[in-house]
Design an enzyme around this catalytic site. Structure first.
Site, PDB file in Angstrom:
ATOM      1  N   ARG B  17      -5.487  -6.797   5.379  1.00 12.29           N
ATOM      2  CA  ARG B  17      -4.562  -5.678   5.493  1.00 12.29           C
ATOM      3  C   ARG B  17      -4.556  -4.585   4.428  1.00 12.29           C
ATOM      4  NH1 ARG B  17      -0.342  -2.868   3.723  1.00 12.29           N
ATOM      5  NH2 ARG B  17       0.586  -4.807   2.962  1.00 12.29           N
ATOM      6  N   HIS B 211       1.364  -5.640  -7.519  1.00 12.29           N
ATOM      7  CA  HIS B 211      -0.006  -4.909  -7.489  1.00 12.29           C
ATOM      8  C   HIS B 211      -0.272  -4.835  -9.004  1.00 12.29           C
ATOM      9  CE1 HIS B 211      -1.119  -2.697  -3.874  1.00 12.29           C
ATOM     10  NE2 HIS B 211      -0.058  -3.292  -3.429  1.00 12.29           N
ATOM     11  N   CYS B 242      -3.941   2.341  -4.606  1.00  7.98           N
ATOM     12  CA  CYS B 242      -2.707   3.076  -4.595  1.00  7.98           C
ATOM     13  C   CYS B 242      -3.350   4.264  -4.031  1.00  7.98           C
ATOM     14  CB  CYS B 242      -1.945   3.263  -5.746  1.00  7.98           C
ATOM     15  SG  CYS B 242      -0.932   4.632  -5.822  1.00  7.98           S
TER      16      CYS B 242
END
Lengths: 303, 303
Positions: B17, B211, B242
């Protein structure tokens, strides 16, 4: 150790040596001097600028003498050079650099590959080099490669590291350094070796040189700080790598390390964004993406 | 918290995903199913397979229904989908996926960008979605984006996170998750938020989605484990990123995380080298280098 982290940490910038020697493109001396000057302006107070190795073997470092001759003679920055054999040491001493790092491997397999002899022989040679460098009046860092493991030999016995450290100290080294050349270090391995080595070091500064080959670089730095280590080699943008592993990550990145330490309230004196700007220019110069993180951001948004 | 790390940790694989949606090239459904099946064979027991978002906006996830229909109906793996609005939730419930993640941002600025409304409004909408999903009998993970900082708003007040968590729990969410969407988290920030949130969570599982944009991903994971967190989202090869930062690193890498945890004696059930093999194939498929480390090695030489 008590797990209390140091209040200040010294970063030793090794990008101009460990980073530049790893890239195929040779950086012109002028550009090296520019990068070194800007690293100094960004707050780095110790910079490893070159390695005295055979110019045919490592053409990236062929300008070692010229480079050292053109470094600032005064100012707050300590410049150092890596030396791996007697010939390299003779060249380093001849050109008047004030700081040398004499380095040998704890792993027999790795030492045979890199120095053409097993660890014990490399140690004997290294000690003679330390004697000579100490007599010459330069600052001597004595370092052990593969201190936290070797891809061929696995974990290195702590006693072998300890014995090497004892000999380094006996011969008058001014600073000690343990390198995780393969990036195989992990927090328990770091603690294991440091628990053995720290009590021996008798007040001598002890540095760690961490590669991020397996992604554990900064986690290992945290573990090492808990064991009292306060000097770390870093390279801008995380430059560097392993000649045996294509695409492997390099050293822990100067910017990422300084950012982490700053978030912990630990002072390094390093300006993250200024180093990042140099890193991005070098990515353009080498036409590559280095493995560090923060330099990819145009500003690092500190919290 | 007492700083004792968990004995086992659950990794939630989000590469199919968070990773696939970030790459320009759309992965064919067949290949997604193959990657998902091999991730399961490599030991991942929770895999986020897709996101129900507008297919014109995120064409990489346009096959969500087809993909979910073709997932194994039995077996040890829990498959989940991310939903960001009512329409997405309706689609997810209609196609019978057993686990949904309902996600909203703690930052007003980020929420406006991603959801077209400030945090408070997004929360109201999210709670209605949680009600509906809980009534439908699916497992509901409720998650907060930008929990550890926003590039526009800076640090998010812990009280805003706490209040959001309280509402999530009131509305019957089965699991809570905090996302460091911007990678601005640091050990002190992680501890600050977790010290506030953990006492509220009343025994509900609490996950972290980290992240590695600033290189602190695994250091933050270590800090979170010290605070009792034992569920982490990871993506194979550290895929993801990002959209606002070119070249930014993605999630913490599944392989690197599993390797670190294994070095600490913490079981994840994940086979590092098997995941690494999938990652290297995907690097070839996408013609890129992902930001994880260990997948670049053909074998990871555990110590």
């Amino acid at each position: 150790m008590n797990g209390e982290k140091p209040k200040t940490v010294t970063l030793v910038e090794v990008g101009p040596r460990d980073g530049f020697q790893f890239e195929k493109t040779v950086v012109p001396t002028e550009r090296k001097l520019d990068v070194i000057a800007r690293l100094a302006a960004a707050g780095l107070r110790r910079i490893q600028v070159t390695s005295f190795v055979h110019p045919a073997k490592v053409p990236q470092m062929a300008d070692a003498e010229t480079l050292v001759a053109r470094l600032p003679k005064e100012g707050p920055v300590a410049y150092s050079a890596l030396v791996l054999n007697e010939r390299g040491l003779a060249r380093a001493l001849a050109c008047g650099i004030a700081n040398v790092e004499i380095s040998l491997s704890a792993s027999d397999a790795h030492s045979r590959k890199n120095a053409g002899m097993p660890h014990a022989e490399a140690l004997t040679r290294g000690l003679t080099m330390i004697d000579r460098a100490v007599s010459a009046g330069v600052h001597v860092r004595a370092s052990i490669q593969c201190a936290f493991g070797c891809v061929e030999e696995g974990a290195i016995p702590a006693e072998r590291i300890a014995e090497t450290i004892r000999r380094f100290i006996d011969h008058g080294a001014h600073e000690l350094s343990l390198a995780d050349t393969t990036g195989m270090g992990s927090p328990p391995a770091i603690r294991n070796i440091l628990d053995t080595v720290r009590p021996l070091s008798g007040g001598l500064p002890l540095a760690l040189h961490l590669h991020d080959t397996r992604g554990l670089g900064l986690v290992n730095l945290m573990a090492a700080m808990d064991c009292g280590v306060a000097i770390f080699d870093t390279s801008l943008a995380g430059m560097g790598g392993c000649p045996f592993v294509s695409g492997a990550a390099g050293n822990i990145a100067t910017e990422d390390t300084a950012y982490l330490l700053s978030s912990l309230g630990i002072d390094t004196g390093v300006d993250v964004d200024r180093v990042g700007a140099i890193s991005r220019e070098l990515e353009t110069f080498f036409n590559t993406t280095f493995s560090g993180r923060i330099h990819r951001l145009s500003a690092h948004f500190p919290l």
